[in-house]
Design a protein around this motif. Structure first.
Motif, PDB file in Angstrom:
ATOM      1  N   ARG A 280      -1.002  16.749 -14.230  1.00  0.00           N
ATOM      2  CA  ARG A 280      -2.422  16.869 -14.688  1.00  0.00           C
ATOM      3  C   ARG A 280      -2.960  15.592 -13.893  1.00  0.00           C
ATOM      4  NH1 ARG A 280      -7.492  17.741 -17.655  1.00  0.00           N
ATOM      5  NH2 ARG A 280      -6.688  19.458 -18.024  1.00  0.00           N
ATOM      6  N   ALA A 281      -1.656  14.708 -14.566  1.00  0.00           N
ATOM      7  CA  ALA A 281      -1.772  12.968 -13.672  1.00  0.00           C
ATOM      8  C   ALA A 281      -1.706  13.315 -12.279  1.00  0.00           C
ATOM      9  CB  ALA A 281      -1.123  11.879 -14.421  1.00  0.00           C
ATOM     10  N   TRP A 282      -0.770  13.948 -11.783  1.00  0.00           N
ATOM     11  CA  TRP A 282      -0.374  14.444 -10.001  1.00  0.00           C
ATOM     12  C   TRP A 282      -2.014  14.797  -9.470  1.00  0.00           C
ATOM     13  CZ3 TRP A 282       4.890  16.964 -10.807  1.00  0.00           C
ATOM     14  CH2 TRP A 282       5.643  16.261 -10.961  1.00  0.00           C
ATOM     15  N   LEU A 283      -2.558  15.589  -9.892  1.00  0.00           N
ATOM     16  CA  LEU A 283      -3.144  16.197  -9.214  1.00  0.00           C
ATOM     17  C   LEU A 283      -4.527  15.280  -9.925  1.00  0.00           C
ATOM     18  CD1 LEU A 283      -4.261  19.170  -8.073  1.00  0.00           C
ATOM     19  CD2 LEU A 283      -5.614  19.321 -10.417  1.00  0.00           C
ATOM     20  N   ARG A 284      -4.915  14.778 -10.852  1.00  0.00           N
ATOM     21  CA  ARG A 284      -5.715  13.272 -10.537  1.00  0.00           C
ATOM     22  C   ARG A 284      -5.521  12.019  -9.650  1.00  0.00           C
ATOM     23  NH1 ARG A 284      -6.181  12.660 -16.089  1.00  0.00           N
ATOM     24  NH2 ARG A 284      -7.177  14.443 -17.334  1.00  0.00           N
ATOM     25  N   GLY A 285      -4.285  12.313  -9.461  1.00  0.00           N
ATOM     26  CA  GLY A 285      -3.801  10.793  -8.593  1.00  0.00           C
ATOM     27  C   GLY A 285      -4.580  11.177  -7.019  1.00  0.00           C
ATOM     28  N   GLN A 286      -4.890  12.819  -6.412  1.00  0.00           N
ATOM     29  CA  GLN A 286      -5.095  12.519  -5.286  1.00  0.00           C
ATOM     30  C   GLN A 286      -6.753  12.988  -5.021  1.00  0.00           C
ATOM     31  OE1 GLN A 286      -3.405  13.074  -2.435  1.00  0.00           O
ATOM     32  NE2 GLN A 286      -1.703  12.117  -4.124  1.00  0.00           N
ATOM     33  N   MET A 287      -7.795  12.876  -6.163  1.00  0.00           N
ATOM     34  CA  MET A 287      -9.083  13.348  -6.666  1.00  0.00           C
ATOM     35  C   MET A 287     -10.224  11.734  -5.756  1.00  0.00           C
ATOM     36  SD  MET A 287      -9.510  15.196  -9.939  1.00  0.00           S
ATOM     37  CE  MET A 287      -8.797  17.068  -9.971  1.00  0.00           C
ATOM     38  N   TRP A 288     -10.755  11.365  -5.409  1.00  0.00           N
ATOM     39  CA  TRP A 288     -11.231  11.099  -5.015  1.00  0.00           C
ATOM     40  C   TRP A 288     -10.631   9.959  -3.848  1.00  0.00           C
ATOM     41  CZ3 TRP A 288     -16.357  12.793  -6.176  1.00  0.00           C
ATOM     42  CH2 TRP A 288     -16.920  13.497  -6.447  1.00  0.00           C
ATOM     43  N   LEU A 289      -9.821   9.654  -4.283  1.00  0.00           N
ATOM     44  CA  LEU A 289      -8.612   8.204  -3.549  1.00  0.00           C
ATOM     45  C   LEU A 289      -7.500   8.237  -4.122  1.00  0.00           C
ATOM     46  CD1 LEU A 289     -10.371   5.343  -2.627  1.00  0.00           C
ATOM     47  CD2 LEU A 289     -10.397   4.282  -3.971  1.00  0.00           C
ATOM     48  N   THR A 290      -6.687   8.564  -3.204  1.00  0.00           N
ATOM     49  CA  THR A 290      -4.873   8.275  -3.453  1.00  0.00           C
ATOM     50  C   THR A 290      -4.751   6.750  -3.574  1.00  0.00           C
ATOM     51  OG1 THR A 290      -4.799   7.840  -1.205  1.00  0.00           O
ATOM     52  CG2 THR A 290      -5.584  10.257  -1.758  1.00  0.00           C
ATOM     53  N   ALA A 291      -3.400   6.677  -3.775  1.00  0.00           N
ATOM     54  CA  ALA A 291      -2.595   5.386  -4.132  1.00  0.00           C
ATOM     55  C   ALA A 291      -2.678   4.933  -2.722  1.00  0.00           C
ATOM     56  CB  ALA A 291      -1.617   5.703  -4.055  1.00  0.00           C
ATOM     57  N   ALA A 292      -2.381   5.177  -1.406  1.00  0.00           N
ATOM     58  CA  ALA A 292      -2.464   4.982  -0.761  1.00  0.00           C
ATOM     59  C   ALA A 292      -3.737   4.111   0.042  1.00  0.00           C
ATOM     60  CB  ALA A 292      -2.013   5.673   0.682  1.00  0.00           C
ATOM     61  N   GLU A 293      -4.969   5.198   0.066  1.00  0.00           N
ATOM     62  CA  GLU A 293      -6.477   4.933   0.701  1.00  0.00           C
ATOM     63  C   GLU A 293      -7.098   3.723  -0.345  1.00  0.00           C
ATOM     64  OE1 GLU A 293      -8.447   8.731   1.765  1.00  0.00           O
ATOM     65  OE2 GLU A 293      -8.327   8.560  -0.962  1.00  0.00           O
ATOM     66  N   SER A 294      -6.123   3.671  -1.958  1.00  0.00           N
ATOM     67  CA  SER A 294      -6.626   2.065  -2.530  1.00  0.00           C
ATOM     68  C   SER A 294      -5.791   1.027  -2.342  1.00  0.00           C
ATOM     69  CB  SER A 294      -6.395   2.915  -4.291  1.00  0.00           C
ATOM     70  OG  SER A 294      -7.453   3.604  -5.067  1.00  0.00           O
ATOM     71  N   GLU A 295      -4.423   0.951  -2.132  1.00  0.00           N
ATOM     72  CA  GLU A 295      -4.110  -0.381  -1.430  1.00  0.00           C
ATOM     73  C   GLU A 295      -4.246  -0.478  -0.375  1.00  0.00           C
ATOM     74  OE1 GLU A 295      -0.012   1.454  -0.601  1.00  0.00           O
ATOM     75  OE2 GLU A 295       0.106   1.857  -3.319  1.00  0.00           O
ATOM     76  N   GLU A 296      -4.863   0.426   0.473  1.00  0.00           N
ATOM     77  CA  GLU A 296      -5.728  -0.443   1.773  1.00  0.00           C
ATOM     78  C   GLU A 296      -7.126  -0.820   1.699  1.00  0.00           C
ATOM     79  OE1 GLU A 296      -4.958   0.341   4.848  1.00  0.00           O
ATOM     80  OE2 GLU A 296      -2.695   0.731   5.056  1.00  0.00           O
ATOM     81  N   ILE A 297      -7.316  -0.583   0.250  1.00  0.00           N
ATOM     82  CA  ILE A 297      -8.489  -1.776  -0.412  1.00  0.00           C
ATOM     83  C   ILE A 297      -8.508  -2.774  -0.678  1.00  0.00           C
ATOM     84  CG2 ILE A 297     -10.705  -1.332  -2.040  1.00  0.00           C
ATOM     85  CD1 ILE A 297     -11.237   1.629  -1.047  1.00  0.00           C
ATOM     86  N   GLN A 298      -7.505  -2.795  -1.790  1.00  0.00           N
ATOM     87  CA  GLN A 298      -6.940  -3.802  -2.448  1.00  0.00           C
ATOM     88  C   GLN A 298      -7.132  -4.665  -0.242  1.00  0.00           C
ATOM     89  OE1 GLN A 298      -7.518  -4.131  -5.352  1.00  0.00           O
ATOM     90  NE2 GLN A 298      -8.568  -2.767  -4.770  1.00  0.00           N
ATOM     91  N   ALA A 299      -5.296  -4.158  -0.163  1.00  0.00           N
ATOM     92  CA  ALA A 299      -5.116  -5.012   1.282  1.00  0.00           C
ATOM     93  C   ALA A 299      -6.230  -5.784   1.507  1.00  0.00           C
ATOM     94  CB  ALA A 299      -4.675  -4.676   2.058  1.00  0.00           C
ATOM     95  N   GLU A 300      -7.363  -4.839   2.161  1.00  0.00           N
ATOM     96  CA  GLU A 300      -8.429  -5.448   3.000  1.00  0.00           C
ATOM     97  C   GLU A 300      -9.357  -6.682   2.700  1.00  0.00           C
ATOM     98  OE1 GLU A 300     -12.376  -3.547   5.248  1.00  0.00           O
ATOM     99  OE2 GLU A 300     -11.089  -2.427   4.413  1.00  0.00           O
ATOM    100  N   ALA A 301      -9.410  -6.604   0.900  1.00  0.00           N
ATOM    101  CA  ALA A 301      -9.653  -7.612   0.058  1.00  0.00           C
ATOM    102  C   ALA A 301      -9.451  -8.829   0.009  1.00  0.00           C
ATOM    103  CB  ALA A 301      -9.888  -6.752  -1.139  1.00  0.00           C
ATOM    104  N   LEU A 302      -7.574  -8.407   0.328  1.00  0.00           N
ATOM    105  CA  LEU A 302      -6.461 -10.181  -0.050  1.00  0.00           C
ATOM    106  C   LEU A 302      -7.111 -11.097   2.103  1.00  0.00           C
ATOM    107  CD1 LEU A 302      -3.959  -8.663  -1.613  1.00  0.00           C
ATOM    108  CD2 LEU A 302      -4.990  -9.992  -2.577  1.00  0.00           C
ATOM    109  N   ALA A 303      -7.147  -9.386   2.604  1.00  0.00           N
ATOM    110  CA  ALA A 303      -7.451 -10.293   4.308  1.00  0.00           C
ATOM    111  C   ALA A 303      -8.698 -11.504   4.195  1.00  0.00           C
ATOM    112  CB  ALA A 303      -7.008  -8.944   4.576  1.00  0.00           C
ATOM    113  N   LEU A 304      -9.167 -10.712   3.254  1.00  0.00           N
ATOM    114  CA  LEU A 304     -11.049 -11.026   3.712  1.00  0.00           C
ATOM    115  C   LEU A 304     -10.737 -12.353   2.741  1.00  0.00           C
ATOM    116  CD1 LEU A 304     -12.842  -8.499   3.629  1.00  0.00           C
ATOM    117  CD2 LEU A 304     -12.649  -9.826   5.347  1.00  0.00           C
ATOM    118  N   ALA A 305     -10.586 -12.503   1.658  1.00  0.00           N
ATOM    119  CA  ALA A 305      -9.869 -13.720   0.699  1.00  0.00           C
ATOM    120  C   ALA A 305      -9.262 -14.344   1.236  1.00  0.00           C
ATOM    121  CB  ALA A 305      -9.662 -13.348  -0.770  1.00  0.00           C
ATOM    122  N   LEU A 306      -8.712 -14.528   1.931  1.00  0.00           N
ATOM    123  CA  LEU A 306      -7.904 -15.810   2.286  1.00  0.00           C
ATOM    124  C   LEU A 306      -8.482 -16.405   3.767  1.00  0.00           C
ATOM    125  CD1 LEU A 306      -4.369 -13.795   4.000  1.00  0.00           C
ATOM    126  CD2 LEU A 306      -4.923 -15.244   1.805  1.00  0.00           C
TER     127      LEU A 306
END
Length: 306
Positions: A280-306
């Protein structure tokens, strides 16, 4: 800011845990596995009567008038129990699709898994969410849906050619993260309990340093994810929600893997419930927002904060 749960919130969480323990204990979980994840309509109506789906609807519309923090507590308990069914989609459809709020209708979502629809055969309707808007589609509108074999025996899947796509909705992401959090907490409990009972070489395995480290790491990941999920429910900031999903996915997936290690050979058997949490955890990990997409959002937020 005080992030501790209020008395009402603790009572809400306890009430849902008691409801699910009574109606979706291990026997019911295994029965759901035998049914290949088919939704229990009677339980679905009970959830509706208990206010699970109408929790965030205004009181004047028949809801409880509560907010996202309270919804997170409910979905955390659902994840802990491995409750099956399109819970997030039906919750989001409450007040918009007739019958969703009271649990008399099962509503799934057509774009949370990129062209895959969970519980399509059980659904009375499928929704496509566009920001604050929602478009309703019915199974008859999707005649080319093809059933697939799912990695999770509790989540049947159908593929839809050229399935609808839409930007992820923040509360859907966070409620899925809350389910992951509940699963992570439960596998931590399972590992600790087993380590206190299983003996090897004349002593409890919980006395072995390697097992202690695994359990400690599971607890740390779970509590870090809990802090992130609860905080994001209060702030409703999209970047924080994406971060919470990332942490909750890691806690659920890695926690289930570590739980398997603690259980040893027993954990790899069909009779143990650990593999159900992992799948179930594997499947939910692909729902709505994947790990790679979440990482991109975090990276973009950090870049804007610099």
């Amino acid at each position: 800011m005080d992030f501790r749960l209020t008395g009402d919130q603790r009572a809400l969480r306890s009430g849902v845990r008691e409801l699910l323990a009574g109606r979706f204990g291990r026997d019911a979980l295994r029965a759901a596995v035998d049914r290949e994840g088919t939704v229990d309509r009677e339980l679905w109506r009970e959830l509706g009567a208990a206010g699970f789906f109408a929790l965030r609807m205004p009181e004047e519309e028949g809801g409880a008038g509560l907010g996202l923090p309270e919804a997170v507590l409910l979905f955390e308990e659902a994840g802990r129990a491995l409750l099956n069914g399109p819970l997030v989609a039906t919750h989001l459809a409450a007040g918009r699709v007739p019958g969703a709020a009271d649990g008399t209708q099962v509503i799934t979502c057509g774009h949370q898994l990129r062209g895959l629809i969970p519980h399509f055969a059980d659904a009375d309707a499928a929704v496509v969410i566009h920001g604050a808007g929602m478009r309703i589609r019915y199974p008859k509108d999707l005649p080319h849906a093809r059933q697939l074999r799912s990695m999770d025996p509790l989540t049947p899947l159908h593929r839809i050619p050229d399935g609808p796509q839409a930007p992820p909705r923040p509360d859907a992401i966070l409620l899925t993260a809350a389910e992951q959090l509940g699963s992570a907490a439960r596998t931590t409990e399972m590992a600790v309990q087993y380590a206190k009972e299983r003996e090897q070489f004349g002593q409890l395995i919980g006395g072995f340093q390697a097992v202690k480290h695994l359990c400690a790491q599971m607890l740390v990941r779970t509590e870090v994810a809990r802090a992130a999920v609860y905080a994001a429910a209060v702030t409703e900031d999209f970047t924080e929600i994406a971060g919470a999903k990332l942490l909750a996915d890691e806690a659920a997936v890695q926690g289930a893997r570590d739980c398997l290690q603690v259980f040893g050979g027993m954990g790899f058997t069909w009779e143990a419930d650990v593999h159900l949490h992992l799948k179930r955890a594997w499947l939910r990990g692909q729902m709505w927002l994947t790990a790679a997409e979440s990482e991109e959002i975090q990276a973009e937020a950090l870049a804007l904060a610099l």
